[in-house]
Write a protein that holds these residues in place. Structure first.
Motif, mmCIF file in Angstrom:
data_model
loop_
_atom_site.group_PDB
_atom_site.id
_atom_site.type_symbol
_atom_site.label_atom_id
_atom_site.label_comp_id
_atom_site.label_asym_id
_atom_site.label_seq_id
_atom_site.Cartn_x
_atom_site.Cartn_y
_atom_site.Cartn_z
ATOM 1 N N ALA A 1 -28.602 16.088 -38.221
ATOM 2 C CA ALA A 1 -28.352 17.491 -38.571
ATOM 3 C C ALA A 1 -29.397 18.413 -37.957
ATOM 4 N N GLU B 1 -22.514 24.353 -49.391
ATOM 5 C CA GLU B 1 -21.677 23.870 -48.280
ATOM 6 C C GLU B 1 -22.347 22.693 -47.573
ATOM 7 N N ALA B 2 -23.651 22.815 -47.348
ATOM 8 C CA ALA B 2 -24.368 21.766 -46.631
ATOM 9 C C ALA B 2 -24.371 20.455 -47.414
ATOM 10 N N VAL C 1 -30.986 22.018 -39.007
ATOM 11 C CA VAL C 1 -31.062 22.775 -40.250
ATOM 12 C C VAL C 1 -31.940 24.004 -40.077
ATOM 13 N N VAL D 1 -26.457 23.377 -39.945
ATOM 14 C CA VAL D 1 -26.692 24.211 -41.119
ATOM 15 C C VAL D 1 -27.355 25.489 -40.614
ATOM 16 N N LEU E 1 -24.256 17.545 -38.042
ATOM 17 C CA LEU E 1 -24.040 18.653 -38.964
ATOM 18 C C LEU E 1 -24.924 19.811 -38.521
ATOM 19 N N GLY F 1 -32.972 25.786 -46.758
ATOM 20 C CA GLY F 1 -32.955 24.753 -45.733
ATOM 21 C C GLY F 1 -33.941 23.635 -46.014
ATOM 22 N N ALA G 1 -22.377 24.572 -41.976
ATOM 23 C CA ALA G 1 -22.602 25.100 -43.316
ATOM 24 C C ALA G 1 -23.544 26.297 -43.222
ATOM 25 N N SER G 2 -23.325 27.281 -44.090
ATOM 26 C CA SER G 2 -24.177 28.462 -44.064
ATOM 27 C C SER G 2 -24.996 28.641 -45.340
ATOM 28 N N ILE H 1 -32.251 21.328 -48.368
ATOM 29 C CA ILE H 1 -31.240 20.556 -47.640
ATOM 30 C C ILE H 1 -31.925 19.436 -46.860
#
Length: 151
Positions: free
Chosen positions: A49, A36-37, A51, A6, A4, A61, A31-32, A64
């Protein structure tokens, strides 16, 4: 490795996606922002991921990262301002400072891949800043991190 990304800067996200795929890994989404993330983490369950700290909706972030850590998903922060990362790295494998080099990014990916494959204790590449786990937490400072320049 199902990865993923981010990142709110689309050109950087596309470049990162291209490098991840060129390294033989699959990008499961980009994802922005925080919502979304989290949706991608919960729906697609990435294995890893990248990030960014500062996203479209602010410095989310870090949150996340906490979400990824709570699910046992390893991640690396990618940021132009590493001072924003809490001293405990909120569970991150490490951090890469922007601007990063393609070689540095690929070396970090290889390191994470080795970790996930259970290849013992691989040595972090110079491009990856990691938490110094040998220092007591109460004495840890930014200077005690592996802060070798991006390579």
């Amino acid at each position: 490795m199902r990865t993923l990304i981010v990142e709110d800067e689309m050109l950087l996200a596309l470049e990162l996606e291209s490098e991840v795929e060129a390294s033989g890994h699959q990008v499961i989404g980009v994802a922005s922002d925080f919502a979304e993330a989290v949706k991608l983490v919960d729906d697609a369950m990435p294995e890893f991921a990248f990030v960014d700290i500062q996203l479209r909706d602010g410095p989310t972030g870090i949150d996340i990262g906490r979400h990824l850590a709570s699910k046992g998903i390893p991640f690396i922060f990618v940021s132009g301002n590493l001072k924003r990362i809490p001293h405990d790295f909120v569970g991150a494998v490490g951090a890469i400072e922007k601007p990063y080099t393609v070689n540095g990014l690929q070396n970090a990916l290889s390191y994470v891949h080795e970790l996930l494959a259970g290849a013992g204790s691989p040595v972090p590449p110079p491009s990856l800043i990691v938490l110094n786990t040998t220092a007591p937490a109460e004495h840890e400072s930014g200077a005690e991190r592996n802060s070798v320049a991006a390579g």
